[in-house]
Design an enzyme around this catalytic site. Structure first.
Site, short mmCIF file in Angstrom:
data_model
loop_
_atom_site.label_atom_id
_atom_site.label_comp_id
_atom_site.label_asym_id
_atom_site.label_seq_id
_atom_site.Cartn_x
_atom_site.Cartn_y
_atom_site.Cartn_z
N GLY A 255 0.76 -1.24 0.00
CA GLY A 255 0.00 0.00 0.00
C GLY A 255 0.79 1.28 0.00
CD GLU B 94 0.16 -9.06 1.62
OE1 GLU B 94 -0.71 -8.30 1.13
OE2 GLU B 94 -0.15 -10.04 2.31
N PRO B 95 4.44 -5.23 -0.76
CG PRO B 95 6.66 -4.50 -0.95
CD PRO B 95 5.80 -5.55 -0.29
N GLY B 96 3.52 -3.54 -3.77
CA GLY B 96 3.42 -3.67 -5.21
C GLY B 96 3.88 -2.37 -5.87
NE ARG B 97 -0.06 2.68 -5.89
CZ ARG B 97 -1.21 2.71 -6.58
NH1 ARG B 97 -1.24 3.26 -7.77
NH2 ARG B 97 -2.31 2.21 -6.07
NE ARG C 76 -2.95 3.59 -11.13
CZ ARG C 76 -2.86 4.80 -10.62
NH1 ARG C 76 -2.33 5.77 -11.33
NH2 ARG C 76 -3.26 5.04 -9.41
CE1 TYR D 142 -9.03 2.28 -9.40
CE2 TYR D 142 -7.03 2.53 -10.70
CZ TYR D 142 -7.92 1.73 -10.02
OH TYR D 142 -7.70 0.38 -9.97
CB CYS E 228 -15.47 4.44 -29.64
SG CYS E 228 -14.59 4.09 -31.16
CE1 TYR F 294 -2.04 -3.07 -8.69
CE2 TYR F 294 -0.90 -1.13 -7.87
CZ TYR F 294 -1.39 -2.40 -7.67
OH TYR F 294 -1.21 -3.01 -6.45
N1 LLP Z 1 -1.68 -6.91 -0.82
C1 LLP Z 1 -2.99 -6.96 -1.08
C2 LLP Z 1 -3.82 -7.92 -0.36
C3 LLP Z 1 -3.56 -6.09 -2.02
O1 LLP Z 1 -4.86 -6.12 -2.26
C4 LLP Z 1 -2.74 -5.16 -2.72
C5 LLP Z 1 -3.28 -4.25 -3.71
C6 LLP Z 1 -1.35 -5.16 -2.42
C7 LLP Z 1 -0.86 -6.04 -1.46
C8 LLP Z 1 -0.38 -4.24 -3.09
O2 LLP Z 1 -0.70 -2.90 -2.83
P1 LLP Z 1 0.30 -1.75 -3.34
O3 LLP Z 1 1.59 -1.86 -2.57
O4 LLP Z 1 0.50 -1.93 -4.79
O5 LLP Z 1 -0.45 -0.51 -3.05
N2 LLP Z 1 -5.30 -0.78 -9.49
C9 LLP Z 1 -5.13 0.21 -8.45
C10 LLP Z 1 -4.46 -0.38 -7.22
C11 LLP Z 1 -5.21 -1.57 -6.65
C12 LLP Z 1 -4.52 -2.18 -5.45
C13 LLP Z 1 -5.18 -3.44 -5.03
N3 LLP Z 1 -4.53 -4.18 -3.99
C14 LLP Z 1 -4.37 1.41 -9.00
O6 LLP Z 1 -4.03 1.41 -10.17
O7 LLP Z 1 -4.14 2.39 -8.28
#
Ligand code: LLP
Length: 422
Positions: free
Chosen positions: A244, A281-284, A320, A324, A350, A378
Site C-alpha cells: 500500500g 506485500e508491496p506492489g506499486r 488508471r 480512478y 470510442c 497497474y
Molecule cells: N496486498 C494486497 C492484499 C492487495 O490487495 C494489494 C493491492 C497489495 C498487497 C499491493 O498494494 P500496493 O503496494 O501496490 O499498493 N489498481 C489500483 C491499485 C489496486 C490495489 C489493489 N490491492 C491502482 O491502479 O491504483
C-alpha cells in the site's frame, strides 16, 4: 533535469533517458505504444525495504498484480523476494519466472477450490484467508489431499487509509478481511479445523497511502489481536502488514519505505513483539516509478473549447486515468523550445472516458513521442483488448542494455480462441 519520482528517468540535453537508454530510440526500434521499465529502478525501490528489515526475520512478498511480467518477477525472485498472489494465474507466473512457491502468500477474497488445491500442491507458504466460509472450504480441500494448509487470517482493522475509495481496503464497509471484532472467534474456529495450520495474521488497508499514521493505527489493532489470540493459546508466527505504500505521481510526498518500516518496527519492539517474523506485500512502491508508457502523437485536434492531442495509447493500455481519474505525468521525450499549449491527451478508443491526461501544458507536434510517467504499476496488468487492440510490447532496460520482455500482441491472437458457428 530529473522528473518526479524517479532518479533513473532524466533529460540529457533535450532527450529523455531511462537509465542510459534514449526513449525516442526505443519507439523507433520497437514501435508504439511501448512500456519500458528500469531494472535498476526496481532494485533501488526494493533496497530500502531490505535495509530496514535487515537482521530480523522477514520476507518482502512483491504483490505481483502491480506488474506481473515474468522478467519483473525474475528480477525480484533473484533479489530474494517472495510473492503476494491473488490467483492461480499469478501462481503459474511465479513458477514460470523461477520464483519459490515456498515464499508465496496467497491472498484474495474469492479463491476457488481449484485454486486452493493448486496452491497447496505447489507448497505455497501461506493462504491469507478472508472469511469463515473460506476457512471451512480450504480445510476441506486440504484434508481431501491429505494435507494441512498454512493460514493467516486477514483482519480488517477498520482504519481509514485516506486514499481513493476504490483502492481503500481496510474499512468496515469494504469487502476485504475479517472484521476486527470477529477475528478472535474466527481464529478459534480455524484452530478446530483439521486441514489447517494457523501460522500468522495479515492486514492490508489500501493502496497509494502517503501517510504513516494509518499504518501505525492498523499495526496497533493487529498487535492487540495477536496478544488476544496468543492469550487464547494459539501461537502467531508471523505478522503480514500488507502493502500500500504510495509513490509520487505529481506532488505526493509518501514516506520512504525504510522510514515507514523503521517506525513500524519501533512500535513492534516497544510492544514486545520484536521476535516475530514480519512480512510486507508491496506492489506499486517497487515498480510504479520504474516504468513509463511511450506513445506516439497521431494528430493534433485544436478546438474551440478544448485542444485534443490524440495519441496511439488508450484506456485499454492504461486504465488508471479512466477508472480512478488518476493523474499521471505526461512529458515529451524530446523537449521542444517553443512555449506549450494546453491539451487533453486522449486515445483512439470510442469512449469519452478514454483520456490519459487532461489540461496538460505540452509543446507537441504530430509524430512526437510522449512518455506517461509512473506507469510501471497497474499499467500493463490492467490492460485489455477493448476495441480489438493488441496489448503493447514491454521492454526492460538496465544501464544501456535493452531486453524485449513481451512482444507486441498480434491481432490474430486476439480472436484465435473464438469460433464461428457451424
Ligand atoms: N496486498 C494486497 C492484499 C492487495 O490487495 C494489494 C493491492 C497489495 C498487497 C499491493 O498494494 P500496493 O503496494 O501496490 O499498493 N489498481 C489500483 C491499485 C489496486 C490495489 C489493489 N490491492 C491502482 O491502479 O491504483
Amino acid at each position: 533535469m530529473t522528473l518526479p519520482g524517479s532518479p533513473f528517468l532524466a533529460y540529457r540535453g533535450t532527450d529523455l533517458f531511462l537509465d542510459d537508454v534514449r526513449l525516442s530510440d526505443l519507439v523507433r526500434q520497437h514501435g508504439s505504444p511501448l512500456y519500458v521499465y528500469s531494472r535498476r529502478a526496481m532494485l533501488a525501490a526494493l533496497a530500502p525495504y531490505q535495509k530496514a528489515l535487515k537482521g530480523r526475520p522477514h520476507l518482502v512478498c512483491y504483490a505481483i498484480k502491480a506488474n506481473s511480467n515474468l522478467a519483473v518477477l525474475q528480477t525480484f525472485a533473484q533479489a530474494g523476494c517472495g510473492f503476494d498472489i491473488v490467483s492461480a494465474g499469478e501462481l503459474a507466473r511465479v513458477q514460470a519466472a523461477g520464483g519459490d512457491p515456498g515464499k508465496v502468500v496467497f491472498s484474495g477474497v474469492g479463491k476457488t477450490r481449484a485454486e486452493m488445491q493448486l496452491g497447496i500442491e505447489a507448497g505455497v507458504r501461506c493462504f491469507n484467508v478472508e472469511s469463515t466460509a473460506e476457512l471451512e472450504v480450504l480445510s476441506e480441500v486440504a484434508s481431501r489431499l491429505g494435507r494441512q494448509a498454512r493460514v493467516s487470517l486477514r483482519v480488517n482493522p477498520d482504519v481509514d487509509a485516506g486514499t481513493h475509495p476504490y483502492i481503500s481496503t481496510g474499512l468496515k464497509g469494504n469487502k476485504f478481511g475479517i472484521a476486527h471484532e470477529e477475528a478472535l472467534a474466527t481464529y478459534k474456529r480455524a484452530a478446530t479445523l483439521p486441514g489447517l495450520e494457523v501460522v500468522g495474521i495479515d492486514c492490508h488497508i489500501g493502496s497509494q497511502i502517503t501517510d504513516i499514521a494509518p499504518y501505525l493505527d492498523a499495526l496497533d489493532r493487529v498487535l492487540d489481536l495477536v496478544e488476544a489470540i496468543e492469550a487464547a493459546g494459539m501461537p502467531i508466527h508471523h505478522m503480514d502488514l500488507g502493502g500500500g505504500l504510495g509513490i509520487t505521481y505529481t506532488d505526493e510526498t509518501p514516506p520512504a519505505a525504510d522510514v515507514l518500516i523503521g517506525q513500524l518496527l519501533q512500535r513492534i519492539d516497544a510492544r514486545g513483539h520484536g521476535h516475530r517474523e514480519v512480512l510486507f506485500e508491496p506492489g506499486r512502491s517497487l515498480v510504479g516509478n520504474a516504468g513509463v508508457l511511450l506513445t506516439e502523437v497521431l494528430f493534433l485536434k485544436p478546438g474551440e473549447q478544448k485542444n485534443f492531442c490524440v495519441v496511439d495509447a488508450a484506456m485499454n493500455d492504461l486504465m488508471r486515468p479512466a477508472l480512478y481519474e488518476a493523474y499521471m505525468g505526461i512529458v515529451n521525450v524530446n523537449q521542444r523550445a517553443e512555449p506549450g499549449q494546453v491539451w487533453d491527451v486522449v486515445g483512439p478508443v470510442c469512449e469519452s472516458g478514454d483520456w490519459l491526461g487532461r489540461d496538460r501544458t505540452l509543446t507537441v507536434k504530430a509524430g512526437d513521442v510522449l512518455a506517461v510517467l509512473s506507469a510501471g504499476a497497474y499499467g500493463m496488468t490492467m490492460a485489455s483488448n477493448y476495441n480489438t487492440r493488441g496489448r503493447a510490447a514491454e521492454l526492460m532496460v538496465d544501464g544501456a542494455q535493452v531486453w524485449v520482455i513481451r512482444e507486441r500482441e498480434a491481432v490474430k491472437s486476439l480472436f484465435e480462441e473464438e469460433r464461428l458457428i457451424k
